[in-house]
Design an enzyme around this catalytic site. Structure first.
Site, PDB file in Angstrom:
ATOM      1  N   GLU A  50      38.128  23.191 -25.978  1.00  0.00           N
ATOM      2  CA  GLU A  50      38.622  23.121 -24.598  1.00  0.00           C
ATOM      3  C   GLU A  50      37.824  22.097 -23.786  1.00  0.00           C
ATOM      4  O   GLU A  50      38.407  21.305 -23.043  1.00  0.00           O
ATOM      5  CB  GLU A  50      38.558  24.501 -23.925  1.00  0.00           C
ATOM      6  N   ASN A  54      39.261  18.455 -22.416  1.00  0.00           N
ATOM      7  CA  ASN A  54      39.208  18.096 -20.998  1.00  0.00           C
ATOM      8  C   ASN A  54      38.626  16.696 -20.789  1.00  0.00           C
ATOM      9  O   ASN A  54      39.127  15.937 -19.952  1.00  0.00           O
ATOM     10  CB  ASN A  54      38.369  19.126 -20.224  1.00  0.00           C
ATOM     11  N   ARG A 108      49.925  21.451 -19.795  1.00  0.00           N
ATOM     12  CA  ARG A 108      48.611  22.071 -19.601  1.00  0.00           C
ATOM     13  C   ARG A 108      48.838  23.414 -18.934  1.00  0.00           C
ATOM     14  O   ARG A 108      49.670  23.516 -18.026  1.00  0.00           O
ATOM     15  CB  ARG A 108      47.739  21.201 -18.690  1.00  0.00           C
TER      16      ARG A 108
END
Ligand SMILES: Nc1ncnc2c1ncn2[C@@H]1O[C@H](COP(=O)(O)OP(=O)(O)OP(=O)(O)O)[C@@H](O)[C@H]1O
Ligand SMILES: [Mg+2]
Length: 160
Positions: A50, A54, A108
């Protein structure tokens, strides 16, 4: 007393999505030294994925930049830092909110930081707009006897 560290690693790679799995595998291999359970290792890998995603998607958007991952082992704890020199986050509190995303059109869901927070014991974000972002996460790996105690407690709860 000097803060002791048992092991440390530093890694730099470019912001290509293929490096997300590279980062996952690398952190798993490093954290394996603490003898985690499959579940603990899966949590760490997911949190790292994650954070790295990002950096690739939000920090650098369509350009190529450097993503750094460093990890330390201290007693039975793994401490991981993931950083970029990308665009930075304007409002960190808002970014941490579940379902908050600035890219809803890219499928997202806005759950990345929530996942990192729940899968790890701690998660902190430092960010400066225009300079970049650093996410620091830590997780204690349970010792075998602690796991056994948990199981005993569970037995107690589920017994009628
Ligand atoms: N490294 C970063 N650089 C710049 N902005 C970031 C970075 N990481 C997160 N953000 C901002 O914080 C928001 C929330 O991040 P989070 O990971 O929780 O959700 P998401 O990435 O939008 O969706 P998902 O992770 O569920 O795919 C992002 O939409 C983005 O605006
Ligand atoms: Mg995300």
């Amino acid at each position: 007393m000097k803060d002791h560290i048992d092991n440390e690693m530093n890694l730099e790679f470019i912001s290509k999505s293929s490096n997300e799995s590279f980062a996952r595998i690398t952190i798993a291999a490093f954290a394996a030294q603490l003898d985690p359970t499959i579940e603990e290792l899966a949590d760490i890998k997911t949190a790292v994925s994650e954070a790295v995603t990002n950096c690739i998607i939000h920090a650098y958007e369509n350009r190529i930049g450097i993503v750094k991952m460093s990890a330390k082992l201290k007693d039975n704890e793994v401490i991981i830092e993931i950083s970029d020199h990308g665009k930075g986050i304007e409002n960190i509190e808002m970014a941490k909110e579940p379902l908050y995303t600035t890219k809803p059109n890219l499928e997202r869901s806005g759950m990345g930081f929530t996942i990192m927070e729940s899968f790890m014991d701690s998660m902190e974000i430092e960010s400066v707009v225009g300079l970049g972002t650093k996410v620091t996460m830590s997780k204690k790996i349970k010792k075998e006897d602690e796991i056994e105690n948990d199981v005993e407690e569970m037995d107690f709860i589920t017994k009628d």
